[in-house]
Design a protein around this motif. Structure first.
Motif, short mmCIF file in Angstrom:
data_model
loop_
_atom_site.label_atom_id
_atom_site.label_comp_id
_atom_site.label_asym_id
_atom_site.label_seq_id
_atom_site.Cartn_x
_atom_site.Cartn_y
_atom_site.Cartn_z
N LEU A 41 -1.11 0.23 -7.80
CA LEU A 41 -1.73 -0.43 -6.38
C LEU A 41 -2.48 -1.65 -6.17
CD1 LEU A 41 -3.84 2.68 -6.25
CD2 LEU A 41 -2.11 2.64 -5.04
N PHE A 42 -2.40 -2.73 -7.14
CA PHE A 42 -2.43 -3.66 -6.98
C PHE A 42 -2.08 -4.72 -6.51
CE2 PHE A 42 -3.89 -7.52 -8.82
CZ PHE A 42 -5.18 -8.48 -8.30
N LEU A 46 -1.88 -6.69 -2.87
CA LEU A 46 -1.92 -7.88 -2.73
C LEU A 46 -0.24 -8.30 -2.03
CD1 LEU A 46 -3.23 -10.67 -4.00
CD2 LEU A 46 -1.11 -10.16 -6.13
N ILE A 47 0.41 -7.72 -2.81
CA ILE A 47 2.03 -8.16 -2.13
C ILE A 47 1.58 -8.45 -0.07
CG2 ILE A 47 4.83 -7.55 -1.36
CD1 ILE A 47 4.69 -7.13 -4.13
N LEU A 48 1.12 -7.09 0.46
CA LEU A 48 1.25 -6.59 1.72
C LEU A 48 0.01 -7.62 2.24
CD1 LEU A 48 0.39 -2.74 1.91
CD2 LEU A 48 2.73 -3.73 2.49
N ARG A 68 -5.51 -5.36 11.32
CA ARG A 68 -3.73 -4.59 10.03
C ARG A 68 -4.33 -5.10 9.19
NH1 ARG A 68 1.05 -8.21 12.76
NH2 ARG A 68 -0.88 -10.00 12.20
N ILE A 69 -5.60 -6.06 8.33
CA ILE A 69 -5.68 -6.31 6.97
C ILE A 69 -6.50 -5.94 6.15
CG2 ILE A 69 -6.29 -8.19 5.68
CD1 ILE A 69 -2.95 -8.31 6.55
N LEU A 74 -9.30 -3.31 1.35
CA LEU A 74 -10.34 -2.40 1.00
C LEU A 74 -9.43 -1.58 -0.03
CD1 LEU A 74 -12.06 -0.87 4.94
CD2 LEU A 74 -12.91 -2.30 2.44
N LEU A 75 -8.39 -1.58 0.02
CA LEU A 75 -7.92 -1.06 -0.60
C LEU A 75 -7.83 -1.54 -2.51
CD1 LEU A 75 -5.53 1.39 -2.04
CD2 LEU A 75 -3.88 0.20 -1.04
N PHE A 76 -7.13 -3.35 -1.72
CA PHE A 76 -7.03 -4.22 -3.19
C PHE A 76 -8.41 -4.82 -3.56
CE2 PHE A 76 -7.66 -8.71 -4.22
CZ PHE A 76 -6.48 -8.71 -4.68
#
Length: 93
Positions: A41-42, A46-48, A68-69, A74-76
């Motif tokens: 997930l991390f 990070l790639i996204l 979009r980011i 938030l997930l990161f």
């Protein structure tokens, strides 16, 4: 005394690895499923963030960059904080 030093040293290394990349501290401490999930997930987030266009072209080209980011950021942040918190809690037991 040597056992306490060894445990302290491995805890510090695990936390350092966790700070560098979420999940690697868990992998170092012997928690493969949790570590692999956090790492995936991390690194995915990070790639996204790094490739702002995403994995596929957006059907809505006029969406602002921040919109979009924001979910990815938030997930990161969530994965990073939860991973380090879990690693810290495991070390203080």
């Amino acid at each position: 005394i040597e056992v306490a030093r060894y445990i302290s040293r491995t805890d510090r290394f695990a936390y350092l690895f966790g700070v560098i990349c979420s999940g690697t501290g868990h992998l170092f401490k012997g928690l493969p499923l949790r570590g692999a999930a956090y790492s995936f997930l991390f690194l995915f987030a990070l790639i996204l963030i790094f490739f702002r266009g995403g994995l596929m072209r957006s059907p809505f080209a006029d969406v602002a960059w921040g919109v979009r980011i924001l979910p990815v950021a938030l997930l990161f942040g969530l994965v990073y904080v939860v991973s380090l918190r879990g690693l810290y809690k495991r070390q203080t037991r």
